[in-house]
Design a protein around this motif. Structure first.
Motif, PDB file in Angstrom:
ATOM      1  N   ILE A 176      51.094  45.273 -22.073  1.00  0.00           N
ATOM      2  CA  ILE A 176      50.205  45.635 -20.973  1.00  0.00           C
ATOM      3  C   ILE A 176      49.408  44.386 -20.627  1.00  0.00           C
ATOM      4  CG2 ILE A 176      48.253  47.057 -20.260  1.00  0.00           C
ATOM      5  CD1 ILE A 176      49.196  49.180 -22.210  1.00  0.00           C
ATOM      6  N   SER A 177      49.320  44.070 -19.336  1.00  0.00           N
ATOM      7  CA  SER A 177      48.587  42.889 -18.897  1.00  0.00           C
ATOM      8  C   SER A 177      47.553  43.265 -17.846  1.00  0.00           C
ATOM      9  CB  SER A 177      49.537  41.850 -18.289  1.00  0.00           C
ATOM     10  OG  SER A 177      50.357  41.305 -19.272  1.00  0.00           O
ATOM     11  N   LEU A 178      46.415  42.585 -17.901  1.00  0.00           N
ATOM     12  CA  LEU A 178      45.412  42.667 -16.838  1.00  0.00           C
ATOM     13  C   LEU A 178      45.597  41.446 -15.961  1.00  0.00           C
ATOM     14  CD1 LEU A 178      42.092  43.665 -18.598  1.00  0.00           C
ATOM     15  CD2 LEU A 178      43.441  45.020 -17.023  1.00  0.00           C
ATOM     16  N   ILE A 179      45.766  41.670 -14.679  1.00  0.00           N
ATOM     17  CA  ILE A 179      46.020  40.581 -13.745  1.00  0.00           C
ATOM     18  C   ILE A 179      45.017  40.678 -12.613  1.00  0.00           C
ATOM     19  CG2 ILE A 179      47.711  39.557 -12.181  1.00  0.00           C
ATOM     20  CD1 ILE A 179      49.870  40.834 -13.985  1.00  0.00           C
ATOM     21  N   LYS A 180      44.344  39.559 -12.326  1.00  0.00           N
ATOM     22  CA  LYS A 180      43.431  39.507 -11.190  1.00  0.00           C
ATOM     23  C   LYS A 180      44.213  39.006  -9.982  1.00  0.00           C
ATOM     24  CE  LYS A 180      39.162  37.765  -9.383  1.00  0.00           C
ATOM     25  NZ  LYS A 180      38.349  36.600  -9.238  1.00  0.00           N
ATOM     26  N   VAL A 181      44.208  39.814  -8.926  1.00  0.00           N
ATOM     27  CA  VAL A 181      44.896  39.476  -7.677  1.00  0.00           C
ATOM     28  C   VAL A 181      43.853  39.514  -6.578  1.00  0.00           C
ATOM     29  CG1 VAL A 181      46.771  40.081  -6.112  1.00  0.00           C
ATOM     30  CG2 VAL A 181      46.973  40.625  -8.537  1.00  0.00           C
ATOM     31  N   GLY A 182      43.406  38.347  -6.150  1.00  0.00           N
ATOM     32  CA  GLY A 182      42.373  38.298  -5.121  1.00  0.00           C
ATOM     33  C   GLY A 182      41.094  38.947  -5.609  1.00  0.00           C
ATOM     34  N   ASP A 183      40.676  40.039  -4.948  1.00  0.00           N
ATOM     35  CA  ASP A 183      39.442  40.733  -5.344  1.00  0.00           C
ATOM     36  C   ASP A 183      39.733  42.034  -6.092  1.00  0.00           C
ATOM     37  OD1 ASP A 183      40.477  42.127  -3.246  1.00  0.00           O
ATOM     38  OD2 ASP A 183      38.568  42.448  -2.238  1.00  0.00           O
ATOM     39  N   ARG A 184      40.946  42.176  -6.635  1.00  0.00           N
ATOM     40  CA  ARG A 184      41.345  43.371  -7.386  1.00  0.00           C
ATOM     41  C   ARG A 184      41.807  42.974  -8.786  1.00  0.00           C
ATOM     42  NH1 ARG A 184      39.660  47.766  -5.251  1.00  0.00           N
ATOM     43  NH2 ARG A 184      41.341  48.967  -6.143  1.00  0.00           N
ATOM     44  N   VAL A 185      41.653  43.900  -9.739  1.00  0.00           N
ATOM     45  CA  VAL A 185      42.194  43.738 -11.081  1.00  0.00           C
ATOM     46  C   VAL A 185      43.201  44.861 -11.280  1.00  0.00           C
ATOM     47  CG1 VAL A 185      41.687  43.786 -13.540  1.00  0.00           C
ATOM     48  CG2 VAL A 185      40.115  42.665 -11.973  1.00  0.00           C
ATOM     49  N   VAL A 186      44.418  44.500 -11.650  1.00  0.00           N
ATOM     50  CA  VAL A 186      45.503  45.464 -11.809  1.00  0.00           C
ATOM     51  C   VAL A 186      45.957  45.454 -13.262  1.00  0.00           C
ATOM     52  CG1 VAL A 186      47.814  46.125 -11.037  1.00  0.00           C
ATOM     53  CG2 VAL A 186      46.245  45.018  -9.436  1.00  0.00           C
ATOM     54  N   MET A 187      46.090  46.654 -13.860  1.00  0.00           N
ATOM     55  CA  MET A 187      46.667  46.785 -15.183  1.00  0.00           C
ATOM     56  C   MET A 187      48.147  47.088 -15.002  1.00  0.00           C
ATOM     57  SD  MET A 187      45.745  49.353 -18.332  1.00  0.00           S
ATOM     58  CE  MET A 187      44.090  48.730 -18.501  1.00  0.00           C
ATOM     59  N   VAL A 188      49.002  46.272 -15.628  1.00  0.00           N
ATOM     60  CA  VAL A 188      50.443  46.370 -15.424  1.00  0.00           C
ATOM     61  C   VAL A 188      51.121  46.599 -16.769  1.00  0.00           C
ATOM     62  CG1 VAL A 188      52.485  45.148 -14.565  1.00  0.00           C
ATOM     63  CG2 VAL A 188      50.290  44.779 -13.471  1.00  0.00           C
ATOM     64  N   GLY A 189      52.016  47.582 -16.825  1.00  0.00           N
ATOM     65  CA  GLY A 189      52.862  47.801 -17.991  1.00  0.00           C
ATOM     66  C   GLY A 189      54.164  47.056 -17.779  1.00  0.00           C
ATOM     67  N   ILE A 190      54.557  46.239 -18.749  1.00  0.00           N
ATOM     68  CA  ILE A 190      55.733  45.392 -18.605  1.00  0.00           C
ATOM     69  C   ILE A 190      56.722  45.735 -19.712  1.00  0.00           C
ATOM     70  CG2 ILE A 190      56.575  43.020 -18.547  1.00  0.00           C
ATOM     71  CD1 ILE A 190      53.690  42.217 -17.765  1.00  0.00           C
ATOM     72  N   SER A 191      57.951  46.053 -19.312  1.00  0.00           N
ATOM     73  CA  SER A 191      59.039  46.293 -20.250  1.00  0.00           C
ATOM     74  C   SER A 191      60.225  45.446 -19.795  1.00  0.00           C
ATOM     75  CB  SER A 191      59.401  47.784 -20.281  1.00  0.00           C
ATOM     76  OG  SER A 191      59.995  48.168 -19.069  1.00  0.00           O
ATOM     77  N   PRO A 192      61.291  45.367 -20.575  1.00  0.00           N
ATOM     78  CA  PRO A 192      62.422  44.547 -20.155  1.00  0.00           C
ATOM     79  C   PRO A 192      63.051  44.989 -18.838  1.00  0.00           C
ATOM     80  CG  PRO A 192      62.621  45.085 -22.478  1.00  0.00           C
ATOM     81  CD  PRO A 192      61.473  45.883 -21.938  1.00  0.00           C
ATOM     82  N   ASN A 193      62.928  46.265 -18.484  1.00  0.00           N
ATOM     83  CA  ASN A 193      63.578  46.772 -17.283  1.00  0.00           C
ATOM     84  C   ASN A 193      62.658  46.992 -16.099  1.00  0.00           C
ATOM     85  OD1 ASN A 193      66.005  46.871 -18.694  1.00  0.00           O
ATOM     86  ND2 ASN A 193      65.536  48.897 -19.480  1.00  0.00           N
TER      87      ASN A 193
END
Length: 116
Positions: free
Chosen positions: A58-75
């Motif tokens: 799981i990664s927290l990514i800042k995109v411009g003025d938003r923070v997005v939590m992203v779940g990352i798997s191989p697919n």
């Protein structure tokens, strides 16, 4: 018997190899110097990453003025949550090189407290 093969000069061959390696090193240095993106020009900033398993995180990514939590798997990559950057404490300003001490655990604890 007349041998028409030219004589191999080891010093000449070594010089040619050194010249080619020098050109390779110079080319790599120029590419690294001029094609390298600086931190200030990036629009995406990874704030924190939490490994769930060897193949999932799981990664927290800042995109411009938003923070997005992203779940990352191989697919796949799936958005798990999104917040305005001003609601997440201690985020670095766009263009700075320091990483803020914001963790995924602190955002998960605040999950129910933030109105959507």
């Amino acid at each position: 018997m007349n041998n028409t093969m030219p004589e191999l000069n080891l010093l000449s061959i070594a010089g040619e190899i050194a010249f080619v390696l020098g050109l390779l090193i110079l080319t790599l240095w120029v590419l690294k110097r001029f094609l390298q993106r600086t931190q200030s020009s990036q629009l995406l900033h990874t704030i924190d990453t939490l490994m769930i398993s060897p193949r999932q995180k799981i990664s927290l990514i800042k995109v411009g003025d938003r923070v997005v939590m992203v779940g990352i798997s191989p697919n796949s990559m799936d958005a798990l949550g999104e917040w305005p950057a001003d609601l997440v404490p201690d985020l670095p300003e766009t263009g700075t090189t320091t990483i803020a001490p914001v963790t995924i655990q602190s955002l998960m604890a605040r999950w129910n407290k933030v109105p959507k």
